[in-house]
Scaffold this motif. Structure first.
Motif, PDB file in Angstrom:
ATOM      1  N   PHE A 120      49.474  57.387  50.572  1.00  0.00           N
ATOM      2  CA  PHE A 120      50.756  57.275  51.272  1.00  0.00           C
ATOM      3  C   PHE A 120      50.587  57.338  52.794  1.00  0.00           C
ATOM      4  N   GLY A 121      49.404  57.810  53.253  1.00  0.00           N
ATOM      5  CA  GLY A 121      49.157  57.883  54.688  1.00  0.00           C
ATOM      6  C   GLY A 121      48.891  56.524  55.316  1.00  0.00           C
ATOM      7  N   ILE A 122      48.261  55.623  54.553  1.00  0.00           N
ATOM      8  CA  ILE A 122      47.981  54.281  55.073  1.00  0.00           C
ATOM      9  C   ILE A 122      49.277  53.561  55.438  1.00  0.00           C
ATOM     10  N   PRO A 123      50.271  53.466  54.518  1.00  0.00           N
ATOM     11  CA  PRO A 123      51.538  52.849  54.934  1.00  0.00           C
ATOM     12  C   PRO A 123      52.280  53.660  55.987  1.00  0.00           C
ATOM     13  N   ALA A 124      52.052  54.987  56.033  1.00  0.00           N
ATOM     14  CA  ALA A 124      52.716  55.799  57.059  1.00  0.00           C
ATOM     15  C   ALA A 124      52.246  55.388  58.454  1.00  0.00           C
ATOM     16  N   ILE A 125      50.929  55.189  58.626  1.00  0.00           N
ATOM     17  CA  ILE A 125      50.404  54.699  59.909  1.00  0.00           C
ATOM     18  C   ILE A 125      50.963  53.312  60.207  1.00  0.00           C
ATOM     19  N   PHE A 126      50.924  52.442  59.207  1.00  0.00           N
ATOM     20  CA  PHE A 126      51.401  51.063  59.340  1.00  0.00           C
ATOM     21  C   PHE A 126      52.861  51.031  59.790  1.00  0.00           C
ATOM     22  N   ALA A 177      57.515  51.228  64.387  1.00  0.00           N
ATOM     23  CA  ALA A 177      58.548  51.970  65.122  1.00  0.00           C
ATOM     24  C   ALA A 177      58.165  52.161  66.581  1.00  0.00           C
ATOM     25  N   GLU A 178      56.956  52.645  66.827  1.00  0.00           N
ATOM     26  CA  GLU A 178      56.548  52.937  68.212  1.00  0.00           C
ATOM     27  C   GLU A 178      56.517  51.676  69.067  1.00  0.00           C
ATOM     28  N   ILE A 179      55.901  50.621  68.544  1.00  0.00           N
ATOM     29  CA  ILE A 179      55.734  49.404  69.338  1.00  0.00           C
ATOM     30  C   ILE A 179      57.073  48.693  69.538  1.00  0.00           C
ATOM     31  N   GLY A 180      57.929  48.728  68.522  1.00  0.00           N
ATOM     32  CA  GLY A 180      59.241  48.098  68.656  1.00  0.00           C
ATOM     33  C   GLY A 180      60.070  48.728  69.760  1.00  0.00           C
ATOM     34  N   VAL A 181      60.071  50.057  69.822  1.00  0.00           N
ATOM     35  CA  VAL A 181      60.821  50.766  70.857  1.00  0.00           C
ATOM     36  C   VAL A 181      60.277  50.421  72.241  1.00  0.00           C
ATOM     37  N   ALA A 182      58.964  50.502  72.400  1.00  0.00           N
ATOM     38  CA  ALA A 182      58.360  50.275  73.717  1.00  0.00           C
ATOM     39  C   ALA A 182      58.550  48.838  74.196  1.00  0.00           C
ATOM     40  N   ASN A 183      58.393  47.876  73.278  1.00  0.00           N
ATOM     41  CA  ASN A 183      58.434  46.473  73.684  1.00  0.00           C
ATOM     42  C   ASN A 183      59.830  45.975  74.020  1.00  0.00           C
ATOM     43  N   LEU A 184      60.843  46.523  73.355  1.00  0.00           N
ATOM     44  CA  LEU A 184      62.210  46.042  73.572  1.00  0.00           C
ATOM     45  C   LEU A 184      63.011  46.961  74.493  1.00  0.00           C
ATOM     46  N   LEU A 196      40.228  52.997  56.589  1.00  0.00           N
ATOM     47  CA  LEU A 196      41.455  52.391  56.059  1.00  0.00           C
ATOM     48  C   LEU A 196      42.662  52.754  56.916  1.00  0.00           C
ATOM     49  N   LEU A 197      42.710  53.989  57.403  1.00  0.00           N
ATOM     50  CA  LEU A 197      43.825  54.405  58.256  1.00  0.00           C
ATOM     51  C   LEU A 197      43.808  53.643  59.585  1.00  0.00           C
ATOM     52  N   ILE A 198      42.608  53.404  60.117  1.00  0.00           N
ATOM     53  CA  ILE A 198      42.499  52.657  61.371  1.00  0.00           C
ATOM     54  C   ILE A 198      42.948  51.218  61.169  1.00  0.00           C
ATOM     55  N   MET A 199      42.575  50.622  60.024  1.00  0.00           N
ATOM     56  CA  MET A 199      42.998  49.252  59.752  1.00  0.00           C
ATOM     57  C   MET A 199      44.519  49.135  59.732  1.00  0.00           C
ATOM     58  N   ALA A 200      45.201  50.231  59.349  1.00  0.00           N
ATOM     59  CA  ALA A 200      46.666  50.222  59.258  1.00  0.00           C
ATOM     60  C   ALA A 200      47.339  50.115  60.617  1.00  0.00           C
ATOM     61  N   ILE A 201      46.568  50.278  61.699  1.00  0.00           N
ATOM     62  CA  ILE A 201      47.131  50.097  63.041  1.00  0.00           C
ATOM     63  C   ILE A 201      47.691  48.690  63.198  1.00  0.00           C
ATOM     64  N   ALA A 202      47.184  47.764  62.390  1.00  0.00           N
ATOM     65  CA  ALA A 202      47.674  46.379  62.432  1.00  0.00           C
ATOM     66  C   ALA A 202      49.171  46.303  62.133  1.00  0.00           C
ATOM     67  N   GLY A 203      49.765  47.387  61.639  1.00  0.00           N
ATOM     68  CA  GLY A 203      51.209  47.412  61.413  1.00  0.00           C
ATOM     69  C   GLY A 203      52.003  47.101  62.666  1.00  0.00           C
ATOM     70  N   GLY A 204      51.413  47.360  63.830  1.00  0.00           N
ATOM     71  CA  GLY A 204      52.089  47.038  65.078  1.00  0.00           C
ATOM     72  C   GLY A 204      52.407  45.561  65.203  1.00  0.00           C
ATOM     73  N   ALA A 205      51.658  44.717  64.470  1.00  0.00           N
ATOM     74  CA  ALA A 205      51.904  43.274  64.517  1.00  0.00           C
ATOM     75  C   ALA A 205      53.261  42.915  63.921  1.00  0.00           C
ATOM     76  N   LEU A 206      53.776  43.759  63.019  1.00  0.00           N
ATOM     77  CA  LEU A 206      55.055  43.460  62.376  1.00  0.00           C
ATOM     78  C   LEU A 206      56.256  43.796  63.249  1.00  0.00           C
TER      79      LEU A 206
END
Length: 434
Positions: free
Chosen positions: A252-258, A263-270, A377-387
């Motif tokens: 459940f931690g992998i999707p939590a990072i993703f 959330a973080e990138i959406g707030v900062a970018n907009l 695997l947790l580091i790979m989940a950083i790609a969630g920022g792409a969404l």
């Protein structure tokens, strides 16, 4: 965003009391500062590019998606390159790749070209990925083993300092020197104005490229302490009966990072586009870019405060409390107007501060000899920022303010993870590293 933790295993090393580690640690901290700084320049770059290229919110957030896609694709090649040329040369290579991308941004501005901009941002992000995988293990060995955690916190604070200062740099040298950045609200630029605005990117990225090249030269010539032998993976035969997927906190931690990265990138970018609206703060993009400093500053303050709080309280409970706070301020952002909506969005930075490192720590808890694979695997989940492009699509179709409901939903998943998903199952003894 704070700089993500490297998936590379911390190498073992012998501490030499006669060695002065301070200069090496200072130099390494400068790397953390630079990649935090360059990453957050994007937050002021995006509204600038939106006006220059007349982009939709979907196209604007696609720029940041490309940035995080680079994390996904560059991580494994980075690890293989480090195996071939070593950590020090990899750090130098990462800096030079970033410098090449920064110079490429000046080319993209001269054309100007949206496509070339995307390619060059991908190049910069790939360099940062290599730098992170190479630099983190060094921080673990430049000094006494018992103070390794303190050193890692110090360089993460330098990363936060970079993220806090970048908006002021971008607001002054990019938004402050452009027609679109100093105009009140949205503005349609003439062809000549678009070309002139595009040129405002040349100076800041040229300066960044120079600093990166200087850092590369300094590190190449600097006598960094020798690395010890890296910890070896558990033999295939020994781990045959061990499964990463039996650990609930990791699953459940992998999707939590993703999801957190969305959330973080959406707030900062907009952020800049949001607070610039007439019914929110009615600021120019340049003025809004300066307020972005408070968002990242809140993350730095929250990181220090959260670290102190977690010395007395359970990390999962602290994460739950921060996720509730983040959900509440995001709901205020969605339904309030004027300065209240602006300051509530700024306040979410304080609540986001501990999320990435806390989720990461809870995710690898009890993995024992599987910690290295789980960390990867947790580091790979950083790609969630792409969404974050999903929020851009929501902003185009339902309104920018309404799109922050996506962020609020993300906070609810973090709450679920803190209360239940982070509880370890089938915990194994922790490995001793160093």
């Amino acid at each position: 965003m704070a700089g993500p933790v490297s998936s590379a295993a911390a190498p073992a090393a012998t501490y030499n009391p006669g060695t002065r580690y301070g200069p090496a640690l200072t130099l390494l901290a400068s790397l953390f500062f630079m990649w935090g700084f360059i990453t957050v320049i994007n937050n002021t770059l995006l509204p600038h590019l939106r006006s220059v290229f007349e982009l939709s919110y979907t196209q604007t957030t696609l720029i940041e998606s490309v940035w995080f896609i680079a994390y996904f694709f560059a991580s494994i090649p980075s690890a293989k390159l480090i195996e071939r040329i070593g950590y020090k040369k990899s750090m130098v290579t990462g800096l030079l790749i970033m410098a090449a991308g920064a110079l490429g941004m000046t080319l993209a501005a001269s054309i100007p070209s949206y496509g070339v901009t995307l390619v060059m941002l991908f190049v910069i992000a790939s360099g940062i990925t290599l730098l992170q995988v190479a630099a983190n293990p060094y921080v673990a060995v430049v000094g006494k083993p018992e103070t390794a955690s303190s050193r890692l916190n110090l360089v993460q604070a330098m990363n936060s300092a970079g993220t806090m200062l970048a908006p002021m740099f971008g607001a002054y040298l990019i938004l402050g020197r452009s027609k679109g950045g100093t105009a009140q609200g949205e503005v349609v630029l003439t062809q000549a104005e678009r070309l002139a605005d595009a040129q405002s990117v040349v100076l800041p990225y040229a300066l960044v490229a120079v600093v990166l090249v200087v850092l590369a030269v300094v590190i190449a010539r600097f006598p960094l302490p020798d690395m010890g032998a890296s910890t070896s993976r558990l033999a295939k035969e020994d781990r045959k009966h061990l499964s990463l997927w039996s650990h609930r906190n990791l699953v459940f931690g992998i999707p939590a990072i993703f999801i957190y990265l969305i959330a973080e990138i959406g707030v900062a970018n907009l952020f800049v586009n949001f607070v610039s609206q007439p019914d929110i703060a009615n600021l120019t993009h340049e003025q809004a870019g300066r307020y972005l400093t408070f968002l990242w500053g809140g993350m730095m303050v929250g990181r220090f405060a959260g670290s102190a709080i977690m010395q007395r309280f359970d990390a999962g409970k602290v994460l739950a409390a921060f996720s509730v706070g983040a959900f509440l301020v995001m709901m205020i952002t969605v339904f309030a107007h004027g300065p209240v909506a602006m300051w509530s969005l700024i306040l979410v930075g304080l609540f986001h501060s501990i999320m990435f490192p806390t989720i990461f720590t809870l995710g690898i808890k009890g993995l024992g000899p599987l910690t290295e694979e789980g960390s990867g695997l947790l580091i790979m989940a950083i790609a969630g920022g792409a969404l974050v492009v999903v929020q851009g699509w929501l902003a185009d179709h339902f309104g920018l303010q309404t799109s922050f409901l996506l962020t609020a939903i993300c906070e609810l998943y973090i709450l679920f993870y803190a209360l239940w998903g982070s509880k370890p199952t089938h915990a194994l003894p922790d490995q001793q590293i160093g």
